[in-house]
Design a protein around this motif. Structure first.
Motif, PDB file in Angstrom:
ATOM      1  N   PRO A 131     -12.499   2.496  -9.101  1.00 48.16           N
ATOM      2  CA  PRO A 131     -11.735   2.371  -7.840  1.00 48.16           C
ATOM      3  C   PRO A 131     -11.676   0.935  -7.335  1.00 48.16           C
ATOM      4  CG  PRO A 131     -13.182   4.260  -7.749  1.00 48.16           C
ATOM      5  CD  PRO A 131     -13.534   3.524  -8.996  1.00 48.16           C
ATOM      6  N   LEU A 132     -12.771   0.205  -7.435  1.00 47.53           N
ATOM      7  CA  LEU A 132     -12.773  -1.177  -6.942  1.00 47.53           C
ATOM      8  C   LEU A 132     -11.993  -2.097  -7.867  1.00 47.53           C
ATOM      9  CD1 LEU A 132     -13.798  -3.455  -5.087  1.00 47.53           C
ATOM     10  CD2 LEU A 132     -15.804  -3.619  -6.572  1.00 47.53           C
ATOM     11  N   LEU A 168       2.486   1.588  -3.428  1.00 47.38           N
ATOM     12  CA  LEU A 168       1.522   2.010  -4.454  1.00 47.38           C
ATOM     13  C   LEU A 168       1.072   3.460  -4.244  1.00 47.38           C
ATOM     14  CD1 LEU A 168      -0.721  -1.172  -4.827  1.00 47.38           C
ATOM     15  CD2 LEU A 168       0.973  -0.315  -6.423  1.00 47.38           C
ATOM     16  N   THR A 169       0.881   3.838  -2.992  1.00 49.11           N
ATOM     17  CA  THR A 169       0.444   5.213  -2.733  1.00 49.11           C
ATOM     18  C   THR A 169       1.541   6.210  -3.098  1.00 49.11           C
ATOM     19  OG1 THR A 169      -0.932   4.415  -0.918  1.00 49.11           O
ATOM     20  CG2 THR A 169      -0.477   6.772  -0.990  1.00 49.11           C
ATOM     21  N   LEU A 184      -7.142   5.330  -1.397  1.00 48.83           N
ATOM     22  CA  LEU A 184      -5.887   6.041  -1.684  1.00 48.83           C
ATOM     23  C   LEU A 184      -5.627   6.128  -3.191  1.00 48.83           C
ATOM     24  CD1 LEU A 184      -3.550   4.559   1.105  1.00 48.83           C
ATOM     25  CD2 LEU A 184      -4.304   6.939   0.875  1.00 48.83           C
ATOM     26  N   LEU A 185      -5.805   4.992  -3.850  1.00 49.90           N
ATOM     27  CA  LEU A 185      -5.564   5.020  -5.302  1.00 49.90           C
ATOM     28  C   LEU A 185      -6.581   5.902  -6.000  1.00 49.90           C
ATOM     29  CD1 LEU A 185      -4.536   1.346  -6.202  1.00 49.90           C
ATOM     30  CD2 LEU A 185      -3.103   3.326  -5.762  1.00 49.90           C
ATOM     31  N   HIS A 186      -7.817   5.855  -5.518  1.00 54.91           N
ATOM     32  CA  HIS A 186      -8.829   6.724  -6.117  1.00 54.91           C
ATOM     33  C   HIS A 186      -8.440   8.186  -5.933  1.00 54.91           C
ATOM     34  CE1 HIS A 186     -12.660   8.150  -7.525  1.00 54.91           C
ATOM     35  NE2 HIS A 186     -12.913   8.748  -6.373  1.00 54.91           N
ATOM     36  N   THR A 242      -8.274  -1.085  -8.491  1.00 50.67           N
ATOM     37  CA  THR A 242      -7.452  -1.377  -7.316  1.00 50.67           C
ATOM     38  C   THR A 242      -7.271  -2.882  -7.135  1.00 50.67           C
ATOM     39  OG1 THR A 242      -8.354   0.616  -6.290  1.00 50.67           O
ATOM     40  CG2 THR A 242      -7.204  -0.921  -4.858  1.00 50.67           C
ATOM     41  N   LEU A 243      -8.319  -3.616  -7.459  1.00 51.82           N
ATOM     42  CA  LEU A 243      -8.189  -5.080  -7.375  1.00 51.82           C
ATOM     43  C   LEU A 243      -7.035  -5.562  -8.266  1.00 51.82           C
ATOM     44  CD1 LEU A 243     -11.691  -6.856  -7.490  1.00 51.82           C
ATOM     45  CD2 LEU A 243      -9.842  -7.212  -5.852  1.00 51.82           C
ATOM     46  N   THR A 283       1.629  10.986 -10.432  1.00 55.69           N
ATOM     47  CA  THR A 283       0.578  11.986 -10.690  1.00 55.69           C
ATOM     48  C   THR A 283       0.995  13.373 -10.229  1.00 55.69           C
ATOM     49  OG1 THR A 283      -0.485  11.470  -8.595  1.00 55.69           O
ATOM     50  CG2 THR A 283      -1.267  10.287 -10.526  1.00 55.69           C
ATOM     51  N   LEU A 341      -6.712   1.103   0.498  1.00 52.47           N
ATOM     52  CA  LEU A 341      -5.914   1.213  -0.728  1.00 52.47           C
ATOM     53  C   LEU A 341      -6.774   1.705  -1.893  1.00 52.47           C
ATOM     54  CD1 LEU A 341      -3.210   0.754  -2.159  1.00 52.47           C
ATOM     55  CD2 LEU A 341      -3.972  -1.576  -2.675  1.00 52.47           C
ATOM     56  N   ALA A 342      -8.004   1.183  -1.948  1.00 48.94           N
ATOM     57  CA  ALA A 342      -8.897   1.649  -3.026  1.00 48.94           C
ATOM     58  C   ALA A 342      -9.139   3.153  -2.914  1.00 48.94           C
ATOM     59  CB  ALA A 342     -10.224   0.891  -2.968  1.00 48.94           C
ATOM     60  N   PHE A 369      -5.326   9.458  -5.174  1.00 45.71           N
ATOM     61  CA  PHE A 369      -4.013   9.905  -5.655  1.00 45.71           C
ATOM     62  C   PHE A 369      -3.658   9.400  -7.058  1.00 45.71           C
ATOM     63  CE2 PHE A 369      -3.408   9.955  -0.964  1.00 45.71           C
ATOM     64  CZ  PHE A 369      -3.291  11.330  -0.848  1.00 45.71           C
ATOM     65  N   SER A 386       1.829   6.327  -6.747  1.00 46.51           N
ATOM     66  CA  SER A 386       0.745   7.132  -7.333  1.00 46.51           C
ATOM     67  C   SER A 386       1.032   8.612  -7.187  1.00 46.51           C
ATOM     68  CB  SER A 386      -0.588   6.784  -6.649  1.00 46.51           C
ATOM     69  OG  SER A 386      -0.904   5.443  -6.860  1.00 46.51           O
ATOM     70  N   LEU A 387       1.491   8.976  -5.988  1.00 50.00           N
ATOM     71  CA  LEU A 387       1.811  10.388  -5.781  1.00 50.00           C
ATOM     72  C   LEU A 387       2.912  10.847  -6.715  1.00 50.00           C
ATOM     73  CD1 LEU A 387       1.664  10.614  -1.873  1.00 50.00           C
ATOM     74  CD2 LEU A 387       0.250  11.870  -3.496  1.00 50.00           C
ATOM     75  N   MET A 438       0.839  -1.218   0.000  1.00 52.23           N
ATOM     76  CA  MET A 438       0.000   0.000   0.000  1.00 52.23           C
ATOM     77  C   MET A 438       0.859   1.247   0.000  1.00 52.23           C
ATOM     78  SD  MET A 438      -2.919  -1.192   2.707  1.00 52.23           S
ATOM     79  CE  MET A 438      -3.617   0.437   2.887  1.00 52.23           C
TER      80      MET A 438
END
Lengths: 223, 254
Positions: free
Chosen positions: A79-80, A33-34, B21-23, A83-84, A41, B18-19, B25, A37-38, A30
């Motif tokens: 999002p679901l 990935l976070t 956060l990804l949504h 993310t999956l 993006t 996580l969903a 960011f 992502s930051l 997590m």
């Protein structure tokens, strides 16, 4: 010490809560990935560079897959389902790293994901058709199908969980056995195969979840 | 095999987090950029469509202008052709008129020249005839003078007798103061005829009248009485001239 190799190893306790190794690995994933992502993006531009183009290609590819399966706007589901796929790919591939066990190689993580998919299917079904309409869809095409539909709701979720768990766990076992028996570099081809299997399983899990959600949301027929 | 429910719960929560956060960011920013780009593309499409429509309008306007130019050119060409045809027609008519005038003038000139030539030829013919008659008669004029002297005197006396009195008096008045009356003949009259003429003329104009005789061969035959201010002609020369004049008058009248 765990009693079985497929059981999750408890690393420490937070009060009454036992923090197992898959949870720690998941937190690490997590975090990665976070932060990733930051990073990707942070400087998005109207005219993308290669990095941004790759990210946009992944996201638009996932959205295209969702729209192909569901036949509706993919944004509510992104999002679901997105993310999956991302989490499953990252989790499955994390097992390739030295000293890291894939969280999906332990039964709790696939079970948690299957549980989320199970409730998401009903959530999107109710949102799309209303509570009564969604419940009535279980009695289609004939009332006699109601028990079978109800059973299938559980069994397909269970099969999701078991398929993912079995493939990832078995791959890790094979690699671990080969490392123990043949040495360091012999399992490299199998590790490459494990990467492929991990990505394929992530794709299969995601597509099946999308099909279930799409069937519930569109009532095109029960999967 | 041991199933850890805490792990199940934590992994469920972890996935939900996580969903989110990804949504937060990943999906949102990327979708925002994609939407902005799509909006930009749509705007560019709209602008391109507007530009295309505008270009089509301009093309249509240019086409219309070009067709107007073509129509105007056609009209100008038609007007120029009509004007040229009109000018050609006018010039052709003028040329025809001029040609007709030239032709008429030429015909008139030709007719005049032909009439003139004809008149000259006729005059030559008359003169030739008169000359021939004169030559023929001059050959016998001597004989005629002898034979016809009394007859010519008779003709003169008849003429004088037929004259109106005022004219006869005017003639007598010319010779009343002793002026001579000259008798001109083509040939010399025989003496006997000369005396007869003198006696006959003195009988008409008075016994004191002075009478002289002259000869002029141009008279052919006959005689002329020359008063001081007038002449009485009874010669054939005069007769021929009168005949020619009558022929001219007759031809001109025709």
């Amino acid at each position: 010490m765990p009693s079985s190799p497929i059981s999750s190893m408890v690393m420490f306790h937070l009060g009454p809560i036992a923090i197992t190794r898959p949870v720690l690995t998941t937190w690490f994933i997590m975090l990665v990935l976070t932060l990733g992502s930051l990073m990707v993006t942070r400087r998005l531009k109207q005219h993308p560079d290669r990095r941004q183009a790759a990210i946009e290609a992944i996201i638009t590819g996932v959205m295209g897959q969702i729209e192909d399966v569901i036949g509706k706007d993919a944004r509510p589901f992104l999002p679901l389902i997105g993310t999956l796929f991302i989490f499953l790919a990252a989790a499955n591939l994390s097992g390739v790293l030295p000293g890291v066990e894939a969280p999906t190689g332990k039964i709790e993580t696939p079970a948690a994901l299957a549980l989320i998919v199970f409730f998401s299917v009903h959530y999107f079904g109710v949102c799309a058709q209303g509570p009564l309409g969604y419940l009535a869809s279980f009695a289609k095409p004939k009332l006699i199908m109601l028990p079978l539909n109800l059973v299938s709701e559980v069994t397909r979720t269970f099969s999701l969980m078991v398929r993912l768990f079995g493939n990832v766990m078995s791959g890790e076992f094979v690699i671990a056995l080969l490392v123990a028996l043949a040495g360091l570099f012999v399992p490299v081809p199998l590790m490459a195969l494990e990467i492929l299997v991990g990505l394929v399983q992530a794709y299969i899990f995601t597509v099946l979840a999308t099909v279930f959600i799409g069937a519930a949301a569109g009532a095109a027929g029960r999967a | 095999m041991h199933f850890d429910w805490w792990t199940l719960a934590l992994q469920t929560i972890n996935f939900a987090i996580l969903a989110w956060l990804l949504h937060r960011f990943l999906y949102k920013p990327v979708l925002r950029v994609i939407d902005a780009r799509r909006a930009e593309i749509d705007k560019q499409y709209a602008d391109a469509s507007m530009a295309e429509a505008k270009a089509k309008q301009e093309v249509a306007a240019v086409e219309a202008g070009r067709s107007n130019i073509a129509a105007e050119r056609e009209a100008v060409l038609k007007a120029a052709a009509a004007q040229a045809e009109e000018a050609a027609k006018t010039r052709r008519a003028q040329a025809e008129r001029e040609a007709a005038a030239l032709l008429a003038g030429a015909r008139k000139t030709l007719a005049m020249e032909r009439d003139q030539a004809l008149a000259e030829a006729r005059k030559l013919a008359v003169d030739l005839g008169a000359g021939m008659a004169r030559r023929v008669l001059s050959g016998v004029a001597g004989v005629l003078a002898k034979v016809r002297a009394e007859a010519w005197l008779g003709e003169i006396e008849q003429y004088l007798a037929a004259l109106p009195k005022p004219e006869f008096k005017a003639l007598r008045k010319q010779i009343a103061d002793g002026a001579p009356l000259r008798v001109v003949t083509a040939w010399a009259l025989p003496e006997k005829a000369t005396e007869a003429w003198r006696a006959g003329l003195q009988k008409n104009f008075g016994g004191q009248t002075s009478i002289t005789f002259d000869i002029d061969s141009h008279l052919v035959a006959g005689a002329e009485l020359h008063f001081p201010s007038s002449i009485l002609r009874f010669s054939w020369q005069t007769a021929l001239e009168a005949l020619c004049s009558e022929i001219d008058v007759h031809d001109n009248a025709r």
